[in-house]
Scaffold this active site. Structure first.
Site, PDB file in Angstrom:
ATOM      1  N   ASP A   1      72.399 -41.027  -7.029  1.00  0.00           N
ATOM      2  CA  ASP A   1      72.096 -40.671  -5.630  1.00  0.00           C
ATOM      3  C   ASP A   1      73.272 -40.103  -4.837  1.00  0.00           C
ATOM      4  OD1 ASP A   1      69.705 -41.785  -6.394  1.00  0.00           O
ATOM      5  OD2 ASP A   1      69.650 -43.331  -4.850  1.00  0.00           O
TER       6      ASP A   1
ATOM      7  N   LYS B   1      63.256 -40.553  -7.737  1.00  0.00           N
ATOM      8  CA  LYS B   1      62.663 -41.879  -7.552  1.00  0.00           C
ATOM      9  C   LYS B   1      62.312 -42.081  -6.098  1.00  0.00           C
ATOM     10  CE  LYS B   1      67.298 -43.853  -7.377  1.00  0.00           C
ATOM     11  NZ  LYS B   1      67.241 -44.329  -5.990  1.00  0.00           N
TER      12      LYS B   1
ATOM     13  N   CYS C   1      71.176 -49.146  -5.116  1.00  0.00           N
ATOM     14  CA  CYS C   1      70.645 -48.396  -6.258  1.00  0.00           C
ATOM     15  C   CYS C   1      71.481 -48.589  -7.525  1.00  0.00           C
ATOM     16  CB  CYS C   1      70.495 -46.928  -5.886  1.00  0.00           C
ATOM     17  SG  CYS C   1      69.235 -46.712  -4.605  1.00  0.00           S
TER      18      CYS C   1
END
Ligand SMILES: [Zn+2]
Length: 229
Positions: free
Chosen positions: A33, A131, A176
């Site tokens: 990310d 996601k 995450c």
């Protein structure tokens, strides 16, 4: 950042040796990310999140196998505080799959905030996995949505490619990256967190909880140089 688990030094040495000898064909670098909304001036900025970009770029050159993850929400995603009148960002609410922290609107599909940081440069990455694409469920982990049961498909990809060990880097350490590490351990992969290639956001003690979790699972936290082997 420094891993403060008591066994960090020993584990660091062990992993450094193991990394140097490893068959890199069965290793993968998972870059989590590194998107504009998670960097300074982004909608959900991780403090100093952009500092990891050059580190991850250097690391990328040492791995044959690289996977990028991308938070990728539809508008009005139910992890957004704006979808829950009366709630503010960083409140925690009960969702059918368990507690959920509410976030500012972020990483909306196709927006500049959802794009990778412009300095991220790992052109040989073989997979981008998106996601959080289901409006009704969040997905911190690269492997499972937040019910810890709905797969993203990454596990199957890694198994088919013969991957045995995951090196994790990116944003945010305490969400995450943490969830990805925990799920990967549960799937039987060896997992290493490259901690100086991560930054945390620290909501309600989440960084401390992450360190406890990694220590309990035996997930080593190492530095860039050790990971580069
Ligand atoms: Zn998100």
């Amino acid at each position: 950042m420094i891993c403060r688990t008591p066994a960090a030094t020993t584990k660091d040495q062990e992993v450094k040796l193991a990394a140097a000898k490893a068959n890199r064909d069965s290793d993968v670098l998972i870059v989590v990310d590194i998107q504009n909304d998670f960097c300074p001036s982004g909608a959900l900025a991780v403090p100093r999140g952009d500092e990891v970009v050059p580190i991850v770029n250097r690391l990328g050159k040492t791995f044959r196998n690289v996977v990028l993850t991308q938070d990728w929400h539809p508008a009005e995603h139910l992890s957004f505080a704006s979808a829950h009148p009366g709630h503010a960002p960083y409140d925690t609410i009960a969702m059918p799959y368990g507690p959920q922290v509410l976030w500012p609107d972020h990483c909306v599909q196709g927006t500049p905030g959802a794009a990778f940081h412009s300095g991220l440069h790992i052109p040989h990455a073989g997979l981008v996995i998106r996601k959080g694409i289901d409006r009704t469920i969040d997905s911190y982990s690269a492997l499972y949505e937040n019910d810890r049961a709905t797969p993203t498909g990454l596990t199957g990809y890694l198994r088919e490619r013969g991957i045995k060990r995951l090196f994790l880097a990116g944003l945010a350490l305490d969400f995450c990256v943490r969830y990805s590490a925990e799920d990967a351990v549960r799937e039987g992969f060896a997992v290493v967190v490259i901690e100086d290639a991560c930054r945390g956001i620290d909501v309600q003690g989440s960084v401390a909880a992450t360190r406890l979790s990694f220590a309990a699972l035996g997930v080593p936290c190492i530095g860039e140089l050790a990971a580069a082997g």
